[in-house]
Design a protein around this motif. Structure first.
Motif, PDB file in Angstrom:
ATOM      1  N   ARG A 104      15.190  -1.289  -9.656  1.00 28.51           N
ATOM      2  CA  ARG A 104      15.141  -1.453  -8.189  1.00 28.51           C
ATOM      3  C   ARG A 104      14.753  -0.080  -7.676  1.00 28.51           C
ATOM      4  O   ARG A 104      15.533   0.860  -7.733  1.00 28.51           O
ATOM      5  N   PHE A 105      13.511   0.067  -7.244  1.00 28.92           N
ATOM      6  CA  PHE A 105      12.907   1.343  -6.907  1.00 28.92           C
ATOM      7  C   PHE A 105      12.791   1.441  -5.393  1.00 28.92           C
ATOM      8  O   PHE A 105      12.141   0.608  -4.768  1.00 28.92           O
ATOM      9  N   LEU A 106      13.409   2.439  -4.795  1.00 26.67           N
ATOM     10  CA  LEU A 106      13.371   2.607  -3.346  1.00 26.67           C
ATOM     11  C   LEU A 106      12.741   3.940  -2.971  1.00 26.67           C
ATOM     12  O   LEU A 106      13.090   4.974  -3.547  1.00 26.67           O
ATOM     13  N   PHE A 107      11.817   3.894  -2.035  1.00 28.05           N
ATOM     14  CA  PHE A 107      11.234   5.110  -1.466  1.00 28.05           C
ATOM     15  C   PHE A 107      10.603   4.737  -0.134  1.00 28.05           C
ATOM     16  O   PHE A 107      10.323   3.575   0.131  1.00 28.05           O
ATOM     17  N   ASP A 108      10.399   5.734   0.682  1.00 23.31           N
ATOM     18  CA  ASP A 108       9.821   5.530   2.004  1.00 23.31           C
ATOM     19  C   ASP A 108       8.304   5.594   1.901  1.00 23.31           C
ATOM     20  O   ASP A 108       7.736   6.637   1.573  1.00 23.31           O
ATOM     21  N   ASP A 113       1.612   6.445   3.678  1.00 23.77           N
ATOM     22  CA  ASP A 113       0.659   5.735   4.547  1.00 23.77           C
ATOM     23  C   ASP A 113       0.062   6.694   5.574  1.00 23.77           C
ATOM     24  O   ASP A 113      -1.149   6.680   5.819  1.00 23.77           O
ATOM     25  N   ALA A 114       0.885   7.575   6.154  1.00 24.03           N
ATOM     26  CA  ALA A 114       0.395   8.550   7.128  1.00 24.03           C
ATOM     27  C   ALA A 114      -0.574   9.534   6.486  1.00 24.03           C
ATOM     28  O   ALA A 114      -1.606   9.885   7.084  1.00 24.03           O
ATOM     29  N   ALA A 115      -0.276   9.972   5.266  1.00 25.96           N
ATOM     30  CA  ALA A 115      -1.175  10.891   4.558  1.00 25.96           C
ATOM     31  C   ALA A 115      -2.515  10.231   4.268  1.00 25.96           C
ATOM     32  O   ALA A 115      -3.572  10.853   4.396  1.00 25.96           O
ATOM     33  N   ARG A 116      -2.496   8.929   3.896  1.00 32.19           N
ATOM     34  CA  ARG A 116      -3.759   8.212   3.648  1.00 32.19           C
ATOM     35  C   ARG A 116      -4.587   8.093   4.924  1.00 32.19           C
ATOM     36  O   ARG A 116      -5.791   8.267   4.910  1.00 32.19           O
ATOM     37  N   ARG A 117      -3.904   7.766   6.031  1.00 32.97           N
ATOM     38  CA  ARG A 117      -4.617   7.651   7.308  1.00 32.97           C
ATOM     39  C   ARG A 117      -5.205   8.995   7.731  1.00 32.97           C
ATOM     40  O   ARG A 117      -6.327   9.042   8.217  1.00 32.97           O
ATOM     41  N   ALA A 118      -4.478  10.071   7.531  1.00 34.41           N
ATOM     42  CA  ALA A 118      -4.950  11.404   7.921  1.00 34.41           C
ATOM     43  C   ALA A 118      -6.141  11.851   7.064  1.00 34.41           C
ATOM     44  O   ALA A 118      -6.981  12.612   7.539  1.00 34.41           O
ATOM     45  N   ALA A 119      -6.221  11.358   5.841  1.00 24.30           N
ATOM     46  CA  ALA A 119      -7.297  11.751   4.928  1.00 24.30           C
ATOM     47  C   ALA A 119      -8.606  11.010   5.227  1.00 24.30           C
ATOM     48  O   ALA A 119      -9.656  11.432   4.760  1.00 24.30           O
TER      49      ALA A 119
END
Length: 120
Positions: A104-108, A113-119
């Protein structure tokens, strides 16, 4: 109490955070099931495809806490990656015969997603 699951989880964590992904995969069962923010991942090949790209962008990892017994281990850690400077994560794993069978792997996902959009 036996802490064999914790030993396996820590060995796995040490391998992938040390950039030895092939060694890390030796702790993963062929029929692993992983529930992650993106959905369910089934089988070692799918798990490799999920974790491999993350290991490639990993810069550093720091353990926050680790607990476990003979079947279950819980690891919480902070990672630094190329696109995201602070990316905390946690894994609760089930271990059988020295292999991780469930995670059960949890991360934000939001910082990634913000880094991908900024790139773009």
């Amino acid at each position: 109490m036996d802490s064999s699951a914790l030993k396996t989880a820590l060995a796995y964590h040490d391998a992938w955070t040390g950039k030895d992904f092939e060694r890390a995969m030796t702790y993963i069962a062929d029929d692993i099931v992983c529930d992650a923010p993106a959905g369910r991942i089934e089988g070692a090949a799918a798990y490799r495809a999920f974790m491999g790209p993350f290991v490639e962008i990993l810069v550093h990892a720091e353990m926050i806490a680790a607990y476990g017994d003979d079947e279950t281990a819980l690891l919480m850690y902070d990672t630094e990656t190329i696109p995201v400077k602070r990316a905390p994560g946690a894994e609760c794993v089930t271990v059988k015969n020295g292999k991780i069978t469930y995670s059960r792997f949890l991360f934000d996902r939001a910082p990634f997603d913000a880094a991908r959009r900024a790139a773009t």
